[in-house]
Design an enzyme around this catalytic site. Sequence first.
Site, PDB file in Angstrom:
ATOM      1  N   ASP A 186       0.871  -1.181   0.000  1.00 17.40           N
ATOM      2  CA  ASP A 186       0.000   0.000   0.000  1.00 17.40           C
ATOM      3  C   ASP A 186       0.905   1.228   0.000  1.00 17.40           C
ATOM      4  O   ASP A 186       2.132   1.103  -0.055  1.00 17.40           O
ATOM      5  CB  ASP A 186      -0.964  -0.026   1.200  1.00 17.40           C
ATOM      6  CG  ASP A 186      -2.305   0.617   0.859  1.00 17.40           C
ATOM      7  OD1 ASP A 186      -2.300   1.781   0.428  1.00 17.40           O
ATOM      8  OD2 ASP A 186      -3.347  -0.044   0.996  1.00 17.40           O
ATOM      9  N   HIS A 260      -2.970   3.211  -4.616  1.00 17.24           N
ATOM     10  CA  HIS A 260      -2.330   2.729  -3.379  1.00 17.24           C
ATOM     11  C   HIS A 260      -0.879   2.291  -3.610  1.00 17.24           C
ATOM     12  O   HIS A 260      -0.411   1.329  -3.012  1.00 17.24           O
ATOM     13  CB  HIS A 260      -3.138   1.567  -2.765  1.00 17.24           C
ATOM     14  CG  HIS A 260      -4.429   2.029  -2.137  1.00 17.24           C
ATOM     15  ND1 HIS A 260      -4.502   2.469  -0.844  1.00 17.24           N
ATOM     16  CD2 HIS A 260      -5.688   2.126  -2.641  1.00 17.24           C
ATOM     17  CE1 HIS A 260      -5.762   2.814  -0.565  1.00 17.24           C
ATOM     18  NE2 HIS A 260      -6.490   2.625  -1.635  1.00 17.24           N
ATOM     19  N   GLU A 327      -9.871   2.559  -5.092  1.00 15.52           N
ATOM     20  CA  GLU A 327      -9.561   3.965  -4.803  1.00 15.52           C
ATOM     21  C   GLU A 327      -8.414   4.517  -5.653  1.00 15.52           C
ATOM     22  O   GLU A 327      -7.520   5.183  -5.141  1.00 15.52           O
ATOM     23  CB  GLU A 327      -9.238   4.124  -3.302  1.00 15.52           C
ATOM     24  CG  GLU A 327     -10.395   3.728  -2.420  1.00 15.52           C
ATOM     25  CD  GLU A 327     -10.066   3.817  -0.941  1.00 15.52           C
ATOM     26  OE1 GLU A 327     -10.882   4.402  -0.209  1.00 15.52           O
ATOM     27  OE2 GLU A 327      -9.022   3.285  -0.503  1.00 15.52           O
ATOM     28  N   TRP A 393     -16.726  -4.155  -1.329  1.00 11.98           N
ATOM     29  CA  TRP A 393     -16.437  -3.472  -0.060  1.00 11.98           C
ATOM     30  C   TRP A 393     -17.257  -2.209   0.128  1.00 11.98           C
ATOM     31  O   TRP A 393     -17.536  -1.813   1.244  1.00 11.98           O
ATOM     32  CB  TRP A 393     -14.941  -3.169   0.057  1.00 11.98           C
ATOM     33  CG  TRP A 393     -14.419  -2.033  -0.782  1.00 11.98           C
ATOM     34  CD1 TRP A 393     -14.040  -2.101  -2.089  1.00 11.98           C
ATOM     35  CD2 TRP A 393     -14.200  -0.680  -0.364  1.00 11.98           C
ATOM     36  NE1 TRP A 393     -13.606  -0.875  -2.526  1.00 11.98           N
ATOM     37  CE2 TRP A 393     -13.683   0.026  -1.476  1.00 11.98           C
ATOM     38  CE3 TRP A 393     -14.381   0.003   0.834  1.00 11.98           C
ATOM     39  CZ2 TRP A 393     -13.358   1.380  -1.424  1.00 11.98           C
ATOM     40  CZ3 TRP A 393     -14.047   1.356   0.891  1.00 11.98           C
ATOM     41  CH2 TRP A 393     -13.546   2.027  -0.231  1.00 11.98           C
ATOM     42  N   TYR A 418     -16.148  -4.271   8.308  1.00  8.62           N
ATOM     43  CA  TYR A 418     -14.888  -3.526   8.441  1.00  8.62           C
ATOM     44  C   TYR A 418     -14.475  -3.512   9.914  1.00  8.62           C
ATOM     45  O   TYR A 418     -15.097  -2.833  10.744  1.00  8.62           O
ATOM     46  CB  TYR A 418     -15.045  -2.118   7.850  1.00  8.62           C
ATOM     47  CG  TYR A 418     -14.545  -2.076   6.415  1.00  8.62           C
ATOM     48  CD1 TYR A 418     -14.915  -3.079   5.521  1.00  8.62           C
ATOM     49  CD2 TYR A 418     -13.671  -1.091   5.959  1.00  8.62           C
ATOM     50  CE1 TYR A 418     -14.434  -3.092   4.216  1.00  8.62           C
ATOM     51  CE2 TYR A 418     -13.188  -1.091   4.654  1.00  8.62           C
ATOM     52  CZ  TYR A 418     -13.574  -2.097   3.795  1.00  8.62           C
ATOM     53  OH  TYR A 418     -13.092  -2.120   2.512  1.00  8.62           O
ATOM     54  N   THR A 466      -5.263  -1.554   9.031  1.00 11.16           N
ATOM     55  CA  THR A 466      -4.461  -1.254  10.229  1.00 11.16           C
ATOM     56  C   THR A 466      -3.940   0.186  10.304  1.00 11.16           C
ATOM     57  O   THR A 466      -2.982   0.446  11.019  1.00 11.16           O
ATOM     58  CB  THR A 466      -3.266  -2.231  10.333  1.00 11.16           C
ATOM     59  OG1 THR A 466      -2.451  -2.084   9.160  1.00 11.16           O
ATOM     60  CG2 THR A 466      -3.717  -3.652  10.485  1.00 11.16           C
TER      61      THR A 466
HETATM   62  C1  ACM Z   1     -10.897  -0.468   0.622  1.00 14.69           C
HETATM   63  O1  ACM Z   1     -11.386  -0.369   1.770  1.00 14.69           O
HETATM   64  N1  ACM Z   1     -10.283   0.569   0.059  1.00 14.69           N
HETATM   65  C2  ACM Z   1     -10.960  -1.704  -0.119  1.00 14.69           C
END
Ligand code: ACM
Length: 608
Positions: A186, A260, A327, A393, A418, A466
């Site tokens: 990420d 990301h 994203e 998600w 989540y 996290t």
């Molecule tokens: C995500 O929560 N961006 C998959």
Amino acid sequence: MIRSLAFCAVLSANVSALPIVPAPDKVEVTPDAFFRLTPATPVYRSGIGPALPGYLVEQLQHAFNLRVAPGTGQAPKGISLAVDVDADMGSDYVLIVSENGVAIGGNNEEGVFHGIQTLLQLIPRGPSPDGSFHIPACTILDTPRFTWRGLMLDSSRHIQSVAEIKTLIDQMALYKFNVLHWHLTDDQGWRIEIKSRPKLTEIGAWRVPREGIWWSRPGPQPGEKPTYGGFYTHDQIREVVTYAAARFIRIVPEIDVPGHSMAILAAYPELSTTGGPFTVNPGSQFYNTIENTLDPSNPETFRLLDDVFTEVAALFPDPYIHMGGDECTKKFWEADPDCKKLMESENLKNTGELQSWFVRKVEKIIQSKGKKLIGWDEILEGGLAESATVMSWRGKDGGIAAAKAGHPVVMSPSPAYYLDLYQGHPQIEPPTYGMARLKDTWAFDPTLPAGTDPKLLLGIQGNIWTEEIPNFRHLQYMTWPRAFAIAEAAWSKPDPARDWNGFVGRVEAQFRLFDSLGWHYARSIYDPAVSVSADGKTITLTPEIGGLEIHYTFDDTEPDATYPKYAGPLAVPPGASSLRTRTYRAGQPVGRLTWIAIRDIASEKRAP
Ligand code: ACM
């Protein structure tokens, strides 16, 4: 014996009668009877190798300090583990506890493993006065609901040690999870050694050390040394994969592209459209100001990804590789002349289609390594790659759209699944965002709507992001108990008569097991939800579980059981600045001392 029972028994579905999570399919308890487990209890095996008996012996020692030994033959008064390939039991496993012994029969070794987990939950936390552990006599037939019963672990935002990941795997195994989706890359760190591209970890695995609220942290200063981070070597990854496989848990690796990707760009700034330089992000704000996307117009982007996926595919035996896809900021692509040229030459109408083009290129790379692609639901935008599986998600919508188009789906929607969100009032809990109390997670229905093929729903998954989880102790706090609810939705058949109080009772039994193992979990269900009326004059306290007495005060002192007991909405006294509560059960404190400023009560945004 197991065979005839499996064919003949008609068992009640009194799933809350025993302290088991996830609830088994069928349970029958023999009243007032039990098996006495002692160090002299042998473990027999039939039709299986020594690994599972060895595992059970190890678990009994670890969890109960009981040193039992493998036995030979099939004498009574032992624990027998058997695979009976002829049995055709119609169940994953059958567990029978009688005064004469314990028998676990599985369709295969995985079934036996699941039966062992159920047995481990049935053993009381301490011995009876006679020194033996009394396991209640019962018969259980059990079969999973879904084949994908997952948790996602984000090792980028904060890294966990191999030992910590093994503990998480042990916890997952106990609740019959079978997929660990490992988020390895990420903006805040690249965590997997790629031998052909050492810069990814030499540079991409390290960031400047920061504490404090995520997204509000100071950015890297000029010349500052990146000292926080780390990565997993190939040997460590193989060790984790082997450990998980011995517990029938698959590991699905995620390499999150094309967004990301700031850790990649820190190592390879030439793969951006703006050129950099970049630093691995420490949790400071950067969205739409600093680029974190790979440049699709640069062929070198795909050469790097080919190198990465070659090694990822060799390390992880699972059929799937997760490519992220979420994203992805399009701003930098939109401003880039080479991206514009690519869109013209490929006849792509917008950057959504450009992302889809990117995903299809990655799909080909992943397929060329003999793997299948799965990605977050943004991969639907601009057209879904032919072979893709979608992980939904942003609610269930992406999953539903994918299923309508005939693609397999895993539901891991925010907020219910989540595990990084608040599980109690934000003024009581460590800082994060959003809200998913245990009851919200438990009540969530992950199924596809009528008109879609239910077989396309592979299963469900909870996600442990996290950003705000800096250590493994807190990771456990955020994961459990909500992951019990996810385990139950993943494994147990939907039960229209399912009962919140029965679930909570079984969860509390797991708390006692966690206590005895030194594991951690959140006790947020013992603190009331607190809401304030629109005019700010009345406060309502809503206990999440039954049987609690809430003692409270507005006078800024610490309430105990002698303080007023909550019996209905409270008028806010003039001048009061805070509300403090503590919950009790049967006279014993069970909740925390909560302390919420009156002005902050509305921040839970929860209807009473
Ligand atoms: C995500 O929560 N961006 C998959």
